[in-house]
Design a protein around this motif. Structure first.
Motif: not given
Length: 663
Positions: A237-246, A433-451
């Protein structure tokens, strides 16, 4: 005129229908996952797992943590609460008891009920082979798609005929034993011809067992593996942002059979998970398979291909022209909410991987014969806190890490933060894994969310995610960033449901002269109203999209979905939508009900109407026939697509037929 009449008829029908089918899990899942836009996140591999679970539900009274963790929409807390309820009350008497679990909201309780069952079964040990052969169930599915149009390649270019078809066979006994074979053929590929002398262009096969003494699961044939957060290996399974948040960023370990029609993302050989002690599991796997690839003039690998298309002589030459050997393992410890794991992976190609690094954004692409990764995963869970993470290193010394922290101050509110850092030279060929760019390289970031489940009628969710790319990437020749924001609300009362969601995204891209970065602004909005009755259901939906980069692009789509079950053995549904967009930048998506094991979430841009009609008839107790007819009619073009796929008309109609037999 014909289209206008059809629009009026279906709109009127949605209000006067007085009977309809029970809501299918595909629609429930779509409502829960609306923000992902299906950009590669809900592909066939993912959908295939849920189809399999729907056909063979999990027995809740015998469910293990690993089995419940297969369901991506459940949080770690919900998994623990379900297991605790079953332990405390010595099992469940009906699926309706899920409503007694406080952490499960209404949407997920209803969705979960599609994948679980309650069985009165005293079987507690792996059954004898004679029992499996005598009482096992056979499941055969044949699917065919026939186009009512001709493409340029059908006249001259493609090696095969224009029909798409597949055959699935599955033999199973409860959740202890499964064996299966899948054969699949894409449109334009040769059948019993050329290099497909054995018939289908793609085959998948497997035998799997579960709960065989200390062996928790074992698979021979083709299979999927996921460990930790997926930084080293994950073709599950690929976990996108909404799925990861849920799911509150939870991780899981899985070894599962591969029964998809896709040619990519599988391993071939054997894999097993063994319980060494009560708190320690050991998983190991070995794989040897052929891969498709584009080769350089000197015979080295230029690009690893995953499309699986073998329609032309050029594509056929790339079929299985390299070999890949992969093996690895995972050691997992868990006790009193704590979890820790060690993962190692090695991959070898028979030809060196030598991609074109002339373009700046490709300069750090992986190269060579051999690739290895090693990593440590960790986690902790209690009734308020859920922490998961993984740190991994590739053979060249580059590092990647992904960490999530979730806090539940109340049962109705969860707060989640997800941090990631993927080095620009981190090489992990099997990572996902979880990412914005679609690849597990050349990325750093932070997501903050709430349900937030405000009350039993209203549920809110939101996140903001910032990503920074230190090195150049596609369409950004220097360091760049992206900022993604999302909010949604679902109000459900009785048989009525209202959905509203808004997504705003800013990405930095090159300007027309490639001299500096400029912002690309994308906004997407959806409003939906659903009403359900005893045997009927309808959904009215409006989608809006706006994109601004070098020019402005605006689009909208109005669609209607109607479902009706006039007889106990017959289910029908229809949907129609009018779309009007400036270009591809403001493209839109809608869900369509389709065949078993076929996920339909088409993309639309330009101006036109899309309609489809679906029917399922249970002709006998064990035999079902499914039919679907779909047409897309464009008002702004004389031909559809380009190249060998070009259709020299403004309308595209397809017929799909499926036979499903169980015994």
């Amino acid at each position: 005129m014909k289209n206008c009449v059809l629009v009026c008829f279906l709109t009127l029908f949605s209000f006067v229908a007085n009977a309809q089918e029970q809501r299918d899990w595909q629609r429930l899942y779509d409502e829960l996952m609306v923000s992902e836009e299906q950009e590669g996140l809900m592909n066939e591999e993912n959908y295939d797992l849920l189809c399999s679970l729907a056909a063979h539900p999990i027995d809740l009274n015998k469910a293990t943590r690993e089995e419940l963790e297969q369901l991506p929409f459940l949080t770690a807390t919900q998994v623990e609460d379900i297991l605790a309820y079953i332990y405390q009350y010595h099992g469940m008497r009906s699926v309706g008891e899920l409503l007694m679990i406080e952490s499960l909201d209404t949407a997920r309780s209803e969705l979960l009920s599609c994948f679980v069952t309650i069985k009165i079964d005293e079987q507690k040990h792996f059954p004898p082979l004679a029992t499996i052969l005598k009482y096992g169930k056979h499941d055969i599915t044949f699917t065919m798609k026939a186009p009512f149009y001709e493409r340029k390649g059908d006249k001259n270019g493609y090696l095969g005929y224009p029909y798409t078809h597949s055959l699935r066979y599955k033999f199973s006994y409860s959740d202890y034993f499964r064996a299966g074979l899948v054969g699949a053929q894409d449109s334009g590929e040769p059948f019993f011809a050329n290099r497909n002398a054995l018939g289908y262009d793609h085959y998948s096969f497997y035998i799997s067992v579960r709960k065989l003494g200390r062996i928790k699961s074992a698979v021979a044939g083709r299979y999927k593996v996921r460990f930790g957060q997926g930084l080293i290996i994950n073709n599950d399974f690929s976990f996108g942002k909404t799925m990861t948040l849920l799911s509150q960023g939870r991780s899981y370990t899985a070894i599962r059979p591969y029964s998809s029609r896709s040619h990519a993302n599988y391993l071939q050989g054997g894999a097993a998970t063994v319980a060494l002690t009560r708190h320690i599991d050991l998983s190991a796997f070995a794989s040897y398979r052929k891969n498709d690839a584009t080769l350089n003039a000197d015979g080295t690998i230029r690009t690893l291909l995953k499309s699986g298309y073998h329609r032309t002589p050029t594509e056929m030459k790339k079929k299985n022209n390299i070999s890949q050997t992969t093996f690895g393992g995972n050691l997992q410890w868990f006790d009193h909410g704590f979890r820790a794991g060690l993962t190692a992976l090695y991959t070898h190609f028979d030809r060196p991987l030598m991609p074109n690094t002339g373009q700046t954004y490709r300069s750090d692409y992986p190269q060579g014969y051999d690739f290895w990764n090693v990593g440590v995963s960790y986690g902790y869970l209690n009734y308020r806190w859920n922490m998961n993470g993984e740190i991994a290193m590739s053979g060249n010394g580059a590092v990647a890490t992904l960490n999530s922290l979730s806090f539940q101050p109340t049962k109705r509110l969860s707060l989640t933060a997800i941090q990631r850092y993927y080095g620009s030279r981190y090489w992990a060929l099997h990572a996902n894994a979880f990412s914005e760019g679609g690849q597990m390289r050349n990325e750093m970031g932070m997501l903050v969310g709430a349900n937030w489940t405000v009350n039993r009628f209203l549920a809110l969710s939101a996140y903001t995610d910032y990503a920074y790319f230190r090195k150049p990437r596609y369409r950004a020749s220097v360091a760049s960033s992206a900022w993604d924001n999302y909010i949604s609300a679902i109000y459900t009362r009785g048989n009525l449901s209202f959905l509203a969601r808004y997504r705003f995204k800013i990405r930095e891209k090159d300007n027309a002269d490639h001299t500096k970065l400029i912002n690309e602004y994308t906004q997407r909005t959806r409003f939906a109203f659903t009403c359900s009755g005893l045997n009927w259901d309808f959904k009215t939906q409006a989608d809006l999209a706006y994109n601004h980069h070098k020019t402005n692009s605006f689009g909208y789509m109005l669609s209607e979905f109607v479902a009706w079950q006039p007889l106990s053995w017959l289910q029908t549904s229809a949907n129609i939508g009018y779309f009007h967009t400036a270009d591809f930048a403001s493209r839109l998506y809608i869900y369509e009900r389709s065949m078993l094991y076929s996920f339909s979430f088409p993309t639309f841009y330009g101006k036109g109407i899309r309609w489809s009609v679906f029917a399922r008839a249970n002709l006998r107790q064990n035999l079902s026939v499914l039919l679907k007819v779909g047409t897309t009619h464009y008002f702004d073009r004389k031909h559809i697509s380009s190249g060998l796929q070009q259709i020299n008309r403004s309308e595209q109609t397809d017929l799909e037929v499926q036979l499903h037999w169980k015994v």
